[in-house]
Motif scaffolding. Structure first.
Motif, PDB file in Angstrom:
ATOM      1  N   PHE A 143      11.803  -1.514  12.774  1.00 46.61           N
ATOM      2  CA  PHE A 143      11.370  -2.400  11.873  1.00 46.61           C
ATOM      3  C   PHE A 143      12.435  -2.707  10.912  1.00 46.61           C
ATOM      4  CE2 PHE A 143      10.936   1.687   9.513  1.00 46.61           C
ATOM      5  CZ  PHE A 143      11.601   1.497   8.540  1.00 46.61           C
ATOM      6  N   ILE A 144      13.579  -2.285  10.768  1.00 48.77           N
ATOM      7  CA  ILE A 144      14.648  -2.771   9.925  1.00 48.77           C
ATOM      8  C   ILE A 144      15.123  -3.975  10.386  1.00 48.77           C
ATOM      9  CG2 ILE A 144      16.782  -2.301   8.880  1.00 48.77           C
ATOM     10  CD1 ILE A 144      16.048   0.500   8.528  1.00 48.77           C
ATOM     11  N   ASN A 155       0.670  -1.256  -0.162  1.00 53.21           N
ATOM     12  CA  ASN A 155       0.030  -0.230   0.094  1.00 53.21           C
ATOM     13  C   ASN A 155       1.008   1.273   0.068  1.00 53.21           C
ATOM     14  OD1 ASN A 155      -2.504  -1.557   0.225  1.00 53.21           O
ATOM     15  ND2 ASN A 155      -1.712  -2.023   2.434  1.00 53.21           N
ATOM     16  N   ASP A 156       1.993   1.213  -0.219  1.00 55.22           N
ATOM     17  CA  ASP A 156       3.171   2.232  -0.281  1.00 55.22           C
ATOM     18  C   ASP A 156       2.899   3.117   1.147  1.00 55.22           C
ATOM     19  OD1 ASP A 156       4.247   1.734  -2.745  1.00 55.22           O
ATOM     20  OD2 ASP A 156       2.577   2.933  -3.765  1.00 55.22           O
ATOM     21  N   ALA A 157       3.024   2.465   2.229  1.00 48.58           N
ATOM     22  CA  ALA A 157       2.915   3.152   3.340  1.00 48.58           C
ATOM     23  C   ALA A 157       4.454   3.664   3.815  1.00 48.58           C
ATOM     24  CB  ALA A 157       2.566   2.230   4.443  1.00 48.58           C
ATOM     25  N   PHE A 158       5.470   3.291   3.152  1.00 43.44           N
ATOM     26  CA  PHE A 158       6.730   3.635   3.437  1.00 43.44           C
ATOM     27  C   PHE A 158       6.998   5.121   2.636  1.00 43.44           C
ATOM     28  CE2 PHE A 158       7.456  -1.036   4.116  1.00 43.44           C
ATOM     29  CZ  PHE A 158       8.024  -0.920   5.394  1.00 43.44           C
ATOM     30  N   PHE A 159       7.704   5.742   3.146  1.00 42.69           N
ATOM     31  CA  PHE A 159       8.363   7.175   2.310  1.00 42.69           C
ATOM     32  C   PHE A 159       9.688   7.528   2.478  1.00 42.69           C
ATOM     33  CE2 PHE A 159       6.447   8.462   6.483  1.00 42.69           C
ATOM     34  CZ  PHE A 159       7.304   9.445   6.658  1.00 42.69           C
ATOM     35  N   ALA A 195      19.432   9.093   1.928  1.00 42.34           N
ATOM     36  CA  ALA A 195      18.212   8.832   1.596  1.00 42.34           C
ATOM     37  C   ALA A 195      17.561   7.917   3.114  1.00 42.34           C
ATOM     38  CB  ALA A 195      17.741   8.036   0.606  1.00 42.34           C
ATOM     39  N   LEU A 196      16.817   8.402   3.811  1.00 50.59           N
ATOM     40  CA  LEU A 196      16.501   7.483   4.911  1.00 50.59           C
ATOM     41  C   LEU A 196      14.961   7.170   4.867  1.00 50.59           C
ATOM     42  CD1 LEU A 196      18.211   9.998   7.792  1.00 50.59           C
ATOM     43  CD2 LEU A 196      18.984   7.604   6.864  1.00 50.59           C
ATOM     44  N   LEU A 197      14.713   5.992   5.081  1.00 53.55           N
ATOM     45  CA  LEU A 197      13.568   5.509   5.203  1.00 53.55           C
ATOM     46  C   LEU A 197      12.606   5.602   6.495  1.00 53.55           C
ATOM     47  CD1 LEU A 197      11.346   3.606   3.298  1.00 53.55           C
ATOM     48  CD2 LEU A 197      12.405   1.625   4.498  1.00 53.55           C
ATOM     49  N   ARG A 198      11.345   6.023   6.164  1.00 56.55           N
ATOM     50  CA  ARG A 198      10.387   6.100   7.343  1.00 56.55           C
ATOM     51  C   ARG A 198       8.963   5.468   7.170  1.00 56.55           C
ATOM     52  NH1 ARG A 198      14.441   7.315   8.769  1.00 56.55           N
ATOM     53  NH2 ARG A 198      15.117   9.281  10.007  1.00 56.55           N
ATOM     54  N   TRP A 199       8.508   5.152   8.053  1.00 58.02           N
ATOM     55  CA  TRP A 199       6.827   4.319   8.072  1.00 58.02           C
ATOM     56  C   TRP A 199       6.126   4.819   8.809  1.00 58.02           C
ATOM     57  CZ3 TRP A 199       6.578  -1.561  10.104  1.00 58.02           C
ATOM     58  CH2 TRP A 199       5.248  -1.803   9.749  1.00 58.02           C
ATOM     59  N   GLU A 200       4.774   5.442   8.427  1.00 61.23           N
ATOM     60  CA  GLU A 200       3.955   5.752   9.369  1.00 61.23           C
ATOM     61  C   GLU A 200       2.633   4.883   9.018  1.00 61.23           C
ATOM     62  OE1 GLU A 200       2.085   8.298  11.988  1.00 61.23           O
ATOM     63  OE2 GLU A 200       3.945   8.785  11.303  1.00 61.23           O
ATOM     64  N   ASP A 201       2.581   3.849  10.098  1.00 64.22           N
ATOM     65  CA  ASP A 201       1.413   2.794   9.910  1.00 64.22           C
ATOM     66  C   ASP A 201       0.143   3.398  10.498  1.00 64.22           C
ATOM     67  OD1 ASP A 201       1.085  -0.091   8.902  1.00 64.22           O
ATOM     68  OD2 ASP A 201       0.279  -0.033  10.897  1.00 64.22           O
ATOM     69  N   VAL A 238      -1.901   1.539  11.636  1.00 65.94           N
ATOM     70  CA  VAL A 238      -2.459   0.764  12.753  1.00 65.94           C
ATOM     71  C   VAL A 238      -1.246   0.814  14.099  1.00 65.94           C
ATOM     72  CG1 VAL A 238      -2.655  -1.594  13.989  1.00 65.94           C
ATOM     73  CG2 VAL A 238      -3.602  -1.185  11.679  1.00 65.94           C
ATOM     74  N   LEU A 239      -0.182   0.875  13.681  1.00 70.84           N
ATOM     75  CA  LEU A 239       1.008   1.084  14.578  1.00 70.84           C
ATOM     76  C   LEU A 239       1.460   2.351  14.862  1.00 70.84           C
ATOM     77  CD1 LEU A 239       3.131  -1.914  13.238  1.00 70.84           C
ATOM     78  CD2 LEU A 239       2.072  -2.231  15.494  1.00 70.84           C
ATOM     79  N   GLY A 240       0.979   3.261  13.972  1.00 78.15           N
ATOM     80  CA  GLY A 240       1.679   4.569  14.102  1.00 78.15           C
ATOM     81  C   GLY A 240       3.054   4.756  13.398  1.00 78.15           C
ATOM     82  N   GLN A 241       3.765   5.582  13.886  1.00 75.33           N
ATOM     83  CA  GLN A 241       5.183   5.744  13.581  1.00 75.33           C
ATOM     84  C   GLN A 241       5.974   4.849  14.065  1.00 75.33           C
ATOM     85  OE1 GLN A 241       6.671   9.942  13.978  1.00 75.33           O
ATOM     86  NE2 GLN A 241       8.419   9.689  12.722  1.00 75.33           N
ATOM     87  N   VAL A 242       6.752   4.035  13.103  1.00 72.56           N
ATOM     88  CA  VAL A 242       7.523   2.848  13.655  1.00 72.56           C
ATOM     89  C   VAL A 242       8.928   3.201  13.439  1.00 72.56           C
ATOM     90  CG1 VAL A 242       8.086   0.573  13.462  1.00 72.56           C
ATOM     91  CG2 VAL A 242       5.643   1.109  12.834  1.00 72.56           C
ATOM     92  N   PRO A 243       9.995   3.370  14.454  1.00 73.30           N
ATOM     93  CA  PRO A 243      11.165   3.805  13.975  1.00 73.30           C
ATOM     94  C   PRO A 243      11.827   2.775  13.376  1.00 73.30           C
ATOM     95  CG  PRO A 243      10.718   3.843  16.486  1.00 73.30           C
ATOM     96  CD  PRO A 243       9.560   2.967  15.856  1.00 73.30           C
TER      97      PRO A 243
END
Length: 698
Positions: free
Chosen positions: A494-495, A455-459, A477-483, A485-490
């Motif tokens: 997640f890596i 669902n392209d939730a990464f940016f 370039a640093l990866l971020r994830w705003e889910d 359900v989980l909200g912002q995952v560091p």
């Protein structure tokens, strides 16, 4: 149901009767034919004698005494019907009606006539006949010339009735023959029955033998082979059949024995581990379910130990599977000998074991068992003349803490075991609810990673890198994830989970594909010389999909090689040296830059730096953060910078957050600075808009 014997007897009787009837009928037919011929010859002889005797009296007046006397000779013949004397002109001179004439007469040679028929009609009928012998179905008529053939004086006609004669003769014949035929039939049946019994005796013997086979299940019988073609064939077929049945029965018996052995082996394989002979996962789950049900019913406690051998993978990879298997067998025997009677040891798979402890008296008792196992395993072991060191990480859990659920109990002990490994291995750890919460979060994050990719939730965000004059030279370039359900995952959370669940390469592919679209905007906003750094996981170096995709995109120009820098950690480079070097060589040939990230934390030999074809050393933030606080950190940082310069490497310091840190690094000759002091990671569009606004303000 009809028997074969009765059917044969009936057919024999029917055949004899039919044949007898045919013979009687044929004999009657022949007899009647011979009788007619005999009567015809006799009548012909009588007519000849009478015709000769009439020569002297033919010229007398009609009805003369002499003519009548000659005709009366026919009285002695029972079946004489009539006689007629005709002149040359056909005139009836005299006639005679015999005994048979009162029962029938002739109007024509082919028809019967009753006594009431007109005499004139009879005369005309007979008078028209020429000389000769005439036979009908019931009459014999003979016409003779009286006198010479060339000088006839008249004609004599005799009529004899055969019907009654034949009828009487036929009756006499049947009366005489029937007893003989009946006797013949009885004798034939008697002989046939005796012959049938004798002929059927082998068949009866065969039937009795077959009945005995059915009753006794004995397949080793044989019947005598008689000298009759059909019975010989049947006997041989039966004996061959019984031999085949016996052979097949023996084969089936052997197969059944083999199947029983195989079933026993399969049951053992299904419930016991093939290598160690311990109960396997399936058997353990059944046993655990039964023991938990019994413990709950009797209000007893039950304990579970989840054991994982530390360092087994290294033993297996270094010395081969044979040594690994022998090591597992040795450890399983060692642990089994350590346990008491109320404990059941089983192998879940690989190097994982569990111990079920029944009727647990106290938690300390379960802990005591775990300590004994840790001590037993944490000893040197001699396998294939190799001295192997190992240890055990053990998780402990109680049935009462999971409401006696087998699945939850194993999960709890498993979670505690992983905590023991995280805490340094070769130890035991009790399960707590906090451990389960962390584990559940890991599972949820792993599951949500898949959804995030779909669902392209990464940016991507970008953190600026600056030179000593604070000019932007590039971005990381640093990866971020705003889910949702989980909200912002560091990323640090997640890596690591993505690497543990083999999903990191899917994430790396997503990052590279996303860069294809964002690179042109960065180059347009910050110039054609800006360099974008991208991190690769150690697992990416062994993933063909990632390495080939990156090389392909660089070859076709979708990713500008001169503006791309690949960052890899020191430890990742070291652990994948043989794979990484050819890949990085290909990147260098295309014009990419390489950076060694987190330098100083991997405990690698400095001699490897001479083999790394890199462009930049990145000083880890753990050293930068202590500048101004620790002289030792400052000395290490200065040494890294000096060493990098001597090797013609560019130096980048990350985690710069204070002016004091920046001043120290610049004074030591650090080429590039990166940290919150200059910029936090910013999403692309926000970064571009900020740059556009700054340009307009200027």
């Amino acid at each position: 149901m009809k028997s074969l014997r009765s059917e044969i007897s009936f057919n024999t009787l029917a055949s004899i009767s039919v044949v007898s009837a045919l013979i009687i009928g044929l004999s009657i037919y022949v007899y009647e034919k011979l009788y007619v011929e005999f009567v015809s010859a006799e009548v012909d002889a009588i007519s000849v004698n009478m015709a000769v005797d009439l020569i002297d009296y033919i010229d007398e007046p009609a009805g003369s005494f002499n003519q009548t006397g000659i005709l009366l000779r026919l009285d002695e013949y029972e079946y004489a019907e009539a006689a007629y004397i005709f002149g040359n002109d056909g005139t009836l001179l005299n006639h005679y009606i015999g005994h048979a004439g009162f029962n029938g007469g002739l109007t024509k040679p082919q028809e019967k006539m009753s006594p009431q028929h007109n005499q004139t009609d009879i005369d005309k009928s007979i008078s028209t006949l020429s000389v000769g012998l005439y036979l009908t179905s019931s009459k014999v008529i003979v016409v003779k010339t009286v006198g010479e053939e060339f000088f006839p004086m008249g004609k004599l006609a005799l009529v004899f009735n055969l019907e009654e004669a034949l009828k009487a003769s036929r009756q006499r014949y049947i009366i005489l023959v029937t007893p003989s035929v009946a006797l013949l039939i009885i004798i034939s049946l008697f002989i046939s029955t005796r012959a049938q019994r004798r002929a059927m005796r082998p068949l009866n013997t065969l039937i009795k033998t077959m009945d005995s086979v059915v009753d006794d299940n004995a397949y080793d019988v044989k019947v005598e082979e008689v000298n009759k073609e059909e019975m010989l064939a049947l006997s041989r077929a039966f004996n061959n059949m019984m031999a085949n049945i016996k052979k097949q029965s023996e084969a089936n018996r052997q197969k059944n024995e083999m199947l029983q052995k195989q079933q026993s082996q399969m049951e053992r394989l299904a419930n016991f581990d093939a290598l160690t002979g311990l109960p396997n996962r399936q058997c353990l789950m059944k046993l655990l379910s039964n023991e938990l049900a019994l413990a709950q019913k009797n209000s007893h406690e039950l304990g579970l130990l989840f054991i994982d051998l530390d360092g087994f993978k290294a033993i297996n990879d270094s010395f081969g599977h044979d040594t690994g298997d022998k090591f597992l067998l040795h450890i399983s025997l060692l642990m089994d000998s350590t346990l008491e009677d109320n404990c059941t040891l089983g192998r879940l798979g690989g190097d994982e074991f569990i111990v079920i402890v029944r009727e647990l008296t106290s938690p300390s008792y379960l802990e005591k068992i775990a300590l004994k196992l840790v001590e037993a395993v944490s000893q040197p072991h001699i396998i294939n003349r190799l001295k192997l060191d190992s240890s055990a990480s053990i998780g402990l859990a109680l049935a009462s803490e999971c409401e006696y659920s087998p699945t939850n109990l194993i999960t709890n002990a498993d979670v505690a075991m992983y905590k023991a490994k995280d805490d340094g291995k070769s130890r035991l750890v009790w399960f707590t609810d906090e451990m389960l919460a962390r584990t559940q979060r890991k599972v949820l994050i792993s599951t949500r990673i898949t959804d995030a990719l779909e669902n392209d939730a990464f940016f991507l965000t970008y953190q600026a890198k600056v030179d000593s004059d604070k000019n932007i030279t590039g971005f990381e370039a640093l990866l971020r994830w705003e889910d949702e359900v989980l909200g912002q995952v560091p990323p640090g959370e997640f890596i690591l989970i993505a690497e543990q669940t083999d999903k990191i390469s899917q994430i790396s592919l997503w990052v590279l594909k996303q860069l294809r679209y964002e690179f042109p905007l960065l180059l347009e906003a910050f110039g054609s010389n800006v360099v974008i750094s991208v991190n690769l996981s150690p697992l990416d170096l062994n993933n063909h999909n990632v390495t080939q995709f990156l090389l392909h995109e660089l070859n076709i120009g979708k990713l500008p090689a001169s503006n791309l820098e690949i960052e890899i950690t020191e430890s990742a480079y070291m652990n994948n040296f043989n794979v990484a070097n050819p890949f990085f060589a290909s990147l260098k040939e295309l014009g990419c830059k390489l950076a060694l990230d987190d330098f100083g934390t991997g405990y690698s030999s400095l001699s490897y730096l001479t083999q790394f074809d890199i462009d930049t050393l990145k000083i880890d933030r753990s050293f930068v953060s202590k500048i101004g606080e620790s002289k030792q950190s400052e000395m290490i940082t200065k040494t890294i910078i000096d060493m990098a310069k001597s090797l013609n490497f560019s130096v980048c310091a990350e985690g710069v957050e204070t002016h004091e840190q920046a001043k120290f690094l610049i004074n030591q000759g650090c080429n590039t600075l990166q940290g919150f002091l200059y910029s936090r990671p910013i999403p692309l569009m926000e970064l571009v808009d900020k740059t556009v606004n700054q340009s307009q303000d200027a």
